[in-house]
Design an enzyme around this catalytic site. Structure first.
Site, PDB file in Angstrom:
ATOM      1  NE  ARG A 177      -2.189 -21.230  14.138  1.00 23.79           N
ATOM      2  CZ  ARG A 177      -2.096 -21.837  15.320  1.00 23.79           C
ATOM      3  NH1 ARG A 177      -2.470 -21.201  16.407  1.00 23.79           N
ATOM      4  NH2 ARG A 177      -1.662 -23.069  15.407  1.00 23.79           N
ATOM      5  NE  ARG A 181      12.065 -18.491  10.920  1.00 22.29           N
ATOM      6  CZ  ARG A 181      11.493 -19.681  10.897  1.00 22.29           C
ATOM      7  NH1 ARG A 181      11.583 -20.441   9.822  1.00 22.29           N
ATOM      8  NH2 ARG A 181      10.846 -20.103  11.959  1.00 22.29           N
ATOM      9  NE  ARG A 256     -13.827 -25.793   7.928  1.00 18.51           N
ATOM     10  CZ  ARG A 256     -14.711 -26.148   7.001  1.00 18.51           C
ATOM     11  NH1 ARG A 256     -16.004 -26.097   7.244  1.00 18.51           N
ATOM     12  NH2 ARG A 256     -14.297 -26.533   5.805  1.00 18.51           N
ATOM     13  NE  ARG A 287      -2.871 -30.062   9.134  1.00 20.95           N
ATOM     14  CZ  ARG A 287      -2.727 -29.099  10.038  1.00 20.95           C
ATOM     15  NH1 ARG A 287      -1.666 -28.326  10.040  1.00 20.95           N
ATOM     16  NH2 ARG A 287      -3.643 -28.899  10.955  1.00 20.95           N
ATOM     17  CD  GLU A 308      -5.659 -31.838   9.758  1.00 18.67           C
ATOM     18  OE1 GLU A 308      -4.568 -32.343  10.109  1.00 18.67           O
ATOM     19  OE2 GLU A 308      -6.022 -30.710  10.112  1.00 18.67           O
ATOM     20  CE1 TYR A 356      -5.439 -22.914  15.701  1.00 20.59           C
ATOM     21  CE2 TYR A 356      -5.943 -21.071  14.258  1.00 20.59           C
ATOM     22  CZ  TYR A 356      -5.417 -22.318  14.450  1.00 20.59           C
ATOM     23  OH  TYR A 356      -4.871 -22.977  13.378  1.00 20.59           O
ATOM     24  CG  ASP A 358      -0.376 -23.023  19.173  1.00 19.59           C
ATOM     25  OD1 ASP A 358      -1.110 -23.621  18.375  1.00 19.59           O
ATOM     26  OD2 ASP A 358       0.310 -22.042  18.851  1.00 19.59           O
TER      27      ASP A 358
HETATM   28  N1  UDP Z   1      -1.922 -21.878   6.082  1.00 19.61           N
HETATM   29  C1  UDP Z   1      -1.875 -21.766   4.715  1.00 19.61           C
HETATM   30  N2  UDP Z   1      -1.137 -22.663   3.984  1.00 19.61           N
HETATM   31  C2  UDP Z   1      -0.443 -23.659   4.571  1.00 19.61           C
HETATM   32  C3  UDP Z   1      -0.465 -23.777   5.979  1.00 19.61           C
HETATM   33  C4  UDP Z   1      -1.223 -22.870   6.696  1.00 19.61           C
HETATM   34  O1  UDP Z   1      -2.524 -20.886   4.150  1.00 19.61           O
HETATM   35  O2  UDP Z   1       0.192 -24.437   3.852  1.00 19.61           O
HETATM   36  C5  UDP Z   1      -2.754 -20.909   6.828  1.00 19.61           C
HETATM   37  C6  UDP Z   1      -4.169 -21.433   7.032  1.00 19.61           C
HETATM   38  O3  UDP Z   1      -5.056 -20.326   6.979  1.00 19.61           O
HETATM   39  C7  UDP Z   1      -4.117 -21.998   8.406  1.00 19.61           C
HETATM   40  C8  UDP Z   1      -3.192 -21.018   9.105  1.00 19.61           C
HETATM   41  O4  UDP Z   1      -2.228 -20.691   8.110  1.00 19.61           O
HETATM   42  O5  UDP Z   1      -5.394 -22.069   9.020  1.00 19.61           O
HETATM   43  C9  UDP Z   1      -2.516 -21.541  10.354  1.00 19.61           C
HETATM   44  O6  UDP Z   1      -1.790 -22.696  10.044  1.00 19.61           O
HETATM   45  P1  UDP Z   1      -1.313 -23.735  11.150  1.00 19.61           P
HETATM   46  O7  UDP Z   1      -0.418 -24.723  10.507  1.00 19.61           O
HETATM   47  O8  UDP Z   1      -0.806 -22.959  12.310  1.00 19.61           O
HETATM   48  O9  UDP Z   1      -2.712 -24.423  11.518  1.00 19.61           O
HETATM   49  P2  UDP Z   1      -3.071 -25.626  12.503  1.00 19.61           P
HETATM   50  O10 UDP Z   1      -1.886 -26.535  12.536  1.00 19.61           O
HETATM   51  O11 UDP Z   1      -3.422 -25.022  13.833  1.00 19.61           O
HETATM   52  O12 UDP Z   1      -4.254 -26.248  11.835  1.00 19.61           O
END
Ligand code: UDP
Length: 376
Positions: A177, A181, A256, A287, A308, A356, A358
């Site tokens: 996801r 880059r 989850r 976060r 969160e 999952y 978006d």
């Molecule tokens: N992820 C990570 N570190 C980060 C942010 C994301 O390892 O700092 C991994 C983690 O496994 C997460 C996945 O990337 O579940 C997808 O992140 P995303 O931000 O897309 O998750 P969402 O916002 O859907 O919770």
């Protein structure tokens, strides 16, 4: 009861994006719709409320991003977007890194200054870890994309607390996801269109559902009356958990959950960014969002932050994320097969499809369902 009084064409279970788009489009075509929603508000997990001039996202940060022009034009009928570009910062035990993984991150991690140096470093770490061939799980996928150092500091701890299981037991698509880059570009998404609605997300739903042909009943649980409702309505759009619809007859799908702690602080700027991820294993939250930075506006002197915390799901909690590992994917297939037999019910949304998704993917799926339903 209210729903007996009119001749509805559709019952919609859940006032999130899938159900609300379907309702809007059905009403546009002259159909009469009743939406029932177990929560006390519309909008599903996109719901926002306003405090101190700040739009707080009650179910976690929602940034609309898409490459799909049809979806972008569609959502823009209901709101204006503010041009927000998500640029996340990671905090690993006090060290700060830019996300997603890009030249800024590689420079901060290793001091490398060119794409070639970065690629060489990653390749060296991938070889040292003995990773080759198709990655079998999230850990292998992550190391093969960005090497061991970044995996250890920015992914492993975050991922394992987010999902409550080892990174070796998670599917590799989850880490894909995030963009990787070789440019100095901190945009968290690769999509062409991105933003946050200027008036919050709830206003989108208020507009979408503003029709004489749509009735909304909040605080109403479909499962308090499932059999009667399905008998009385010619057609149902169901956006709840697919396993619950079938009374968990093949067993529970896993989800989850997360919980949020909000704090209002007398300050104009607490953390200097909309989202900061805490990527170590020990910090209990994943976060921290500071909502005024999404809107780029707020009342003077106030800021609101939300922490969160990931948590296990049980039937008393909100199901946020499907866990698309092998066991659950196989179980979902069984429910999906069952769902195709129930011709008068359309299953949709993150929970109805156990995907999952978006937001843009939900919008797209809802529009496709509308075209199919109305033969367009
Ligand atoms: N992820 C990570 N570190 C980060 C942010 C994301 O390892 O700092 C991994 C983690 O496994 C997460 C996945 O990337 O579940 C997808 O992140 P995303 O931000 O897309 O998750 P969402 O916002 O859907 O919770």
């Amino acid at each position: 009861m209210k729903y007996n009084k009119k001749n509805y064409d559709y019952l919609i279970v859940g006032a999130g994006p899938y159900g609300s788009i379907f309702a809007h489009e059905a009403a546009k075509r002259g159909k009469r719709v009743l939406i029932i929603e177990k929560r006390n508000h519309i909008g599903g997990n996109m719901y926002t409320h306003k405090e101190h001039g700040i739009n707080v996202h009650d179910y976690g940060a929602h940034i609309f991003h898409t490459d799909n022009k049809e979806v972008w034009d569609y959502v823009n009928q209901f709101t204006e977007f503010n041009g927000y570009i998500n640029q996340v910062v990671a905090n690993y035990k006090g060290e700060l890194y830019n996300l997603p993984f890009n030249m800024n991150t590689f420079y901060q991690m290793w001091g490398v200054k060119t794409p070639e140096e970065a690629a060489a470093k990653i390749e060296e770490q991938k070889v040292a870890a003995g990773i080759s061939g198709i990655p079998k799980n999230l850990e292998e996928q992550a190391i093969s994309l960005i090497g061991t150092d970044i995996y250890t500091k920015l992914i492993k701890g975050y991922t394992e607390k987010q999902w409550g299981r080892k990174a070796t037991e998670l599917p590799s698509f989850i880490i894909r996801r995030l963009p990787v880059r070789y440019t100095f570009d901190n945009n968290y998404f690769n999509h062409r269109y991105q933003g946050v609605p200027v008036d919050g997300y709830t206003a989108i739903f208020e507009k979408m559902l503003d029709s004489e042909l749509i009735d909304i009943q909040t605080d109403m649980d479909f499962f308090s009356d499932q059999t009667t409702l399905l008998e009385e309505f010619p057609k149902t759009v169901y956006t709840g958990m697919i396993d619950q619809f079938f009374d968990y007859k093949f067993g529970e799908l896993e989800y989850r959950s997360v919980r949020f702690e909000n704090e209002t602080i007398e300050s104009n700027n607490r953390q200097g960014n909309a989202v900061i991820n805490y990527t170590d294993a020990e910090t209990p939250f994943t976060r921290v969002m500071e909502w005024r930075h999404f809107d780029k506006k707020a009342d003077e002197g106030f800021t609101i932050i939300t922490k969160e915390y990931p948590q296990n799901w049980d039937r008393s909690k909100e199901a946020y994320y499907p866990v698309n590992d092998e066991r659950n994917s196989a179980l979902f297939k069984k429910y999906h097969k069952e769902a195709t037999k129930v011709k008068q019910v359309i299953f949709g949304g993150r929970l109805g499809n156990y995907q999952y998704y978006d937001m843009d993917q939900v919008f797209n799926a809802a529009l496709k369902a509308v075209y199919k339903e109305f033969g367009e």
